[in-house]
Design a protein around this motif. Structure first.
Motif, PDB file in Angstrom:
ATOM      1  N   LEU A 151       0.831  -1.209   0.000  1.00 59.86           N
ATOM      2  CA  LEU A 151       0.000   0.000   0.000  1.00 59.86           C
ATOM      3  C   LEU A 151       0.860   1.251   0.000  1.00 59.86           C
ATOM      4  O   LEU A 151       0.679   2.150  -0.842  1.00 59.86           O
ATOM      5  N   VAL A 152       1.797   1.339   0.942  1.00 59.83           N
ATOM      6  CA  VAL A 152       2.651   2.530   1.042  1.00 59.83           C
ATOM      7  C   VAL A 152       3.498   2.689  -0.221  1.00 59.83           C
ATOM      8  O   VAL A 152       3.634   3.788  -0.774  1.00 59.83           O
ATOM      9  N   GLN A 153       4.045   1.574  -0.694  1.00 60.56           N
ATOM     10  CA  GLN A 153       4.907   1.623  -1.874  1.00 60.56           C
ATOM     11  C   GLN A 153       4.133   2.084  -3.099  1.00 60.56           C
ATOM     12  O   GLN A 153       4.612   2.930  -3.869  1.00 60.56           O
ATOM     13  N   ARG A 154       2.910   1.568  -3.287  1.00 60.17           N
ATOM     14  CA  ARG A 154       2.112   1.968  -4.456  1.00 60.17           C
ATOM     15  C   ARG A 154       1.681   3.434  -4.362  1.00 60.17           C
ATOM     16  O   ARG A 154       1.613   4.128  -5.377  1.00 60.17           O
ATOM     17  N   MET A 155       1.400   3.908  -3.143  1.00 59.81           N
ATOM     18  CA  MET A 155       1.046   5.314  -2.984  1.00 59.81           C
ATOM     19  C   MET A 155       2.219   6.205  -3.373  1.00 59.81           C
ATOM     20  O   MET A 155       2.047   7.224  -4.059  1.00 59.81           O
ATOM     21  N   VAL A 156       3.419   5.839  -2.948  1.00 59.32           N
ATOM     22  CA  VAL A 156       4.607   6.625  -3.281  1.00 59.32           C
ATOM     23  C   VAL A 156       4.871   6.585  -4.785  1.00 59.32           C
ATOM     24  O   VAL A 156       5.112   7.616  -5.428  1.00 59.32           O
ATOM     25  N   LEU A 157       4.799   5.362  -5.370  1.00 55.26           N
ATOM     26  CA  LEU A 157       5.094   5.224  -6.795  1.00 55.26           C
ATOM     27  C   LEU A 157       4.000   5.829  -7.659  1.00 55.26           C
ATOM     28  O   LEU A 157       4.269   6.295  -8.771  1.00 55.26           O
ATOM     29  N   ARG A 158       2.758   5.843  -7.174  1.00 57.56           N
ATOM     30  CA  ARG A 158       1.690   6.471  -7.942  1.00 57.56           C
ATOM     31  C   ARG A 158       1.932   7.980  -8.049  1.00 57.56           C
ATOM     32  O   ARG A 158       1.588   8.596  -9.060  1.00 57.56           O
ATOM     33  N   ARG A 159       2.512   8.569  -7.003  1.00 56.29           N
ATOM     34  CA  ARG A 159       2.867   9.992  -7.069  1.00 56.29           C
ATOM     35  C   ARG A 159       4.053  10.209  -8.017  1.00 56.29           C
ATOM     36  O   ARG A 159       4.109  11.215  -8.730  1.00 56.29           O
ATOM     37  N   ARG A 160       4.978   9.256  -7.997  1.00 55.85           N
ATOM     38  CA  ARG A 160       6.164   9.392  -8.861  1.00 55.85           C
ATOM     39  C   ARG A 160       5.823   9.112 -10.316  1.00 55.85           C
ATOM     40  O   ARG A 160       6.356   9.752 -11.229  1.00 55.85           O
ATOM     41  N   PHE A 161       4.935   8.160 -10.566  1.00 57.49           N
ATOM     42  CA  PHE A 161       4.523   7.797 -11.919  1.00 57.49           C
ATOM     43  C   PHE A 161       3.002   7.866 -11.997  1.00 57.49           C
ATOM     44  O   PHE A 161       2.321   6.847 -12.043  1.00 57.49           O
ATOM     45  N   PRO A 162       2.441   9.075 -12.012  1.00 54.98           N
ATOM     46  CA  PRO A 162       0.985   9.210 -11.974  1.00 54.98           C
ATOM     47  C   PRO A 162       0.331   8.698 -13.244  1.00 54.98           C
ATOM     48  O   PRO A 162       0.912   8.770 -14.337  1.00 54.98           O
ATOM     49  N   LEU A 163      -0.886   8.181 -13.095  1.00 57.41           N
ATOM     50  CA  LEU A 163      -1.658   7.748 -14.251  1.00 57.41           C
ATOM     51  C   LEU A 163      -2.320   8.955 -14.897  1.00 57.41           C
ATOM     52  O   LEU A 163      -2.699   9.902 -14.210  1.00 57.41           O
ATOM     53  N   PRO A 164      -2.472   8.933 -16.212  1.00 61.60           N
ATOM     54  CA  PRO A 164      -3.153  10.059 -16.876  1.00 61.60           C
ATOM     55  C   PRO A 164      -4.583  10.182 -16.370  1.00 61.60           C
ATOM     56  O   PRO A 164      -5.245   9.183 -16.063  1.00 61.60           O
ATOM     57  N   GLU A 165      -5.041  11.414 -16.272  1.00 57.10           N
ATOM     58  CA  GLU A 165      -6.413  11.647 -15.861  1.00 57.10           C
ATOM     59  C   GLU A 165      -7.355  11.264 -17.005  1.00 57.10           C
ATOM     60  O   GLU A 165      -7.051  11.508 -18.176  1.00 57.10           O
ATOM     61  N   PRO A 166      -8.504  10.643 -16.680  1.00 61.93           N
ATOM     62  CA  PRO A 166      -9.464  10.322 -17.745  1.00 61.93           C
ATOM     63  C   PRO A 166     -10.026  11.597 -18.344  1.00 61.93           C
ATOM     64  O   PRO A 166     -10.111  12.628 -17.669  1.00 61.93           O
ATOM     65  N   PRO A 167     -10.412  11.557 -19.633  1.00 62.68           N
ATOM     66  CA  PRO A 167     -10.962  12.761 -20.268  1.00 62.68           C
ATOM     67  C   PRO A 167     -12.260  13.175 -19.599  1.00 62.68           C
ATOM     68  O   PRO A 167     -13.032  12.346 -19.134  1.00 62.68           O
ATOM     69  N   ALA A 168     -12.479  14.474 -19.560  1.00 68.13           N
ATOM     70  CA  ALA A 168     -13.702  14.995 -18.931  1.00 68.13           C
ATOM     71  C   ALA A 168     -14.907  14.634 -19.770  1.00 68.13           C
ATOM     72  O   ALA A 168     -14.836  14.489 -20.998  1.00 68.13           O
ATOM     73  N   ALA A 169     -16.032  14.474 -19.093  1.00 71.33           N
ATOM     74  CA  ALA A 169     -17.279  14.167 -19.802  1.00 71.33           C
ATOM     75  C   ALA A 169     -17.688  15.375 -20.631  1.00 71.33           C
ATOM     76  O   ALA A 169     -17.519  16.524 -20.217  1.00 71.33           O
ATOM     77  N   PRO A 170     -18.196  15.129 -21.845  1.00 68.46           N
ATOM     78  CA  PRO A 170     -18.626  16.269 -22.682  1.00 68.46           C
ATOM     79  C   PRO A 170     -19.755  17.045 -22.026  1.00 68.46           C
ATOM     80  O   PRO A 170     -20.675  16.454 -21.438  1.00 68.46           O
ATOM     81  N   GLN A 171     -19.696  18.360 -22.109  1.00 69.15           N
ATOM     82  CA  GLN A 171     -20.705  19.210 -21.526  1.00 69.15           C
ATOM     83  C   GLN A 171     -21.906  19.328 -22.473  1.00 69.15           C
ATOM     84  O   GLN A 171     -21.735  19.432 -23.683  1.00 69.15           O
TER      85      GLN A 171
END
Length: 281
Positions: free
Chosen positions: A254-274
């Motif tokens: 858990l701690v390791q994935r939290m640290v690595l997720r900050r170091r290698f963040p996943l792209p944000e999903p595209p916003a829903a069309p308005q």
């Protein structure tokens, strides 16, 4: 033939056993009867620390797969009727990105033999021909070689033992809940809206369009979110020593994935069309 009696494997297990018991001996003057349990925790931490490079590689692979997910989804849609063309296009995409679909899998294979050795030491009554003294050591008066399910079946489960087993299992479950909340995969708003409208899965409607790919579909994401609890279920049946290993492992992960997720963040999903101005709600 018993796999664990095969000479090379038996020698590896014996070496690991000797190391673990030596650590327990060093810790015994400091913490007494819980020295073997502390040695298990210490060895698990050492092993996970050694495997940090593989965790970094897995995090990088996860980031790459998330970044490529929209392109992969588009290729699958475009060439869904031509499997051979699809495979060529996928191979070209991975080659152009300097990665492969197996990125992130090799680190898991590296961890497998290490985890196998540790687990074997927790379940084998003998190691390389001599008794496994690790299983006779105790934590809170409970033998490290006993399990909650085993004691329940044999009718030897008392309240003191149940409290120790319950504490270990509850701790794993709590860590699993934190993991589920903190590390849940991103769900694209478009996919969420489609699922709510009952459109997900219709012909021509992709399950997802965001970076997490098919795994980001709301229903699948919810199902995957409960997978960490499987470790708590496993802890019911394995020896207490293995339960300690699982506690340290899930907490470290858990701690390791939290640290690595900050170091290698996943792209944000595209916003829903308005919705367009003046459109009906």
């Amino acid at each position: 033939m018993d796999l664990y009696s095969f000479p090379p494997i038996a020698a590896v297990l014996d070496g690991a056993y000797t190391l673990l018991m030596a650590l327990a001996g060093l810790l015994d003057p400091l913490i007494g009867v819980t020295s073997a349990a502390a040695a298990i925790v210490l060895v698990t931490v050492i092993v996970r620390a050694v495997l940090i490079p593989t965790a970094v590689s897995m995090a990088k692979g996860e980031q790459v797969r998330a970044r490529l997910a929209p392109k992969l989804q588009a290729l699958r849609q475009r060439h869904r009727d031509n499997p051979e063309r699809l495979q060529r296009e996928l191979a070209k995409l991975y080659a152009d990105e300097g990665t492969s679909p197996l990125a992130g899998c090799l680190p898991m294979l590296v961890q497998a033999p290490v985890v196998g050795v540790i687990y074997a030491l927790f379940i084998l009554p003998s190691v390389n021909g001599h008794a496994n003294a690790l299983l006779t050591e105790t934590l809170g008066g409970v033998p490290l070689g006993s399990s909650l399910a085993g004691e329940a079946v044999h009718g030897t489960l008392g309240w003191p033992d149940a409290l120790v087993f319950g504490g270990v299992i509850l701790l794993i479950a709590l860590i699993a809940e934190v993991t589920r909340r903190v590390l849940r995969p991103p769900v694209p708003p478009a996919a969420t809206a489609a699922a709510a409208a009952g459109q997900a899965g219709k012909p021509g409607t992709p399950a997802t369009s965001g970076p997490a790919g098919a795994l980001a579909a709301p229903g699948v994401a919810r199902a995957l979110g409960f997978l960490p609890y499987a470790t708590a279920v496993v802890a019911v049946f394995v020896p207490l020593a293995a339960g300690l290993y699982l506690v340290v492992t899930v907490a470290w992960t858990l701690v390791q994935r939290m640290v690595l997720r900050r170091r290698f963040p996943l792209p944000e999903p595209p916003a829903a069309p308005q919705p367009a101005a003046g459109a009906a709600p």
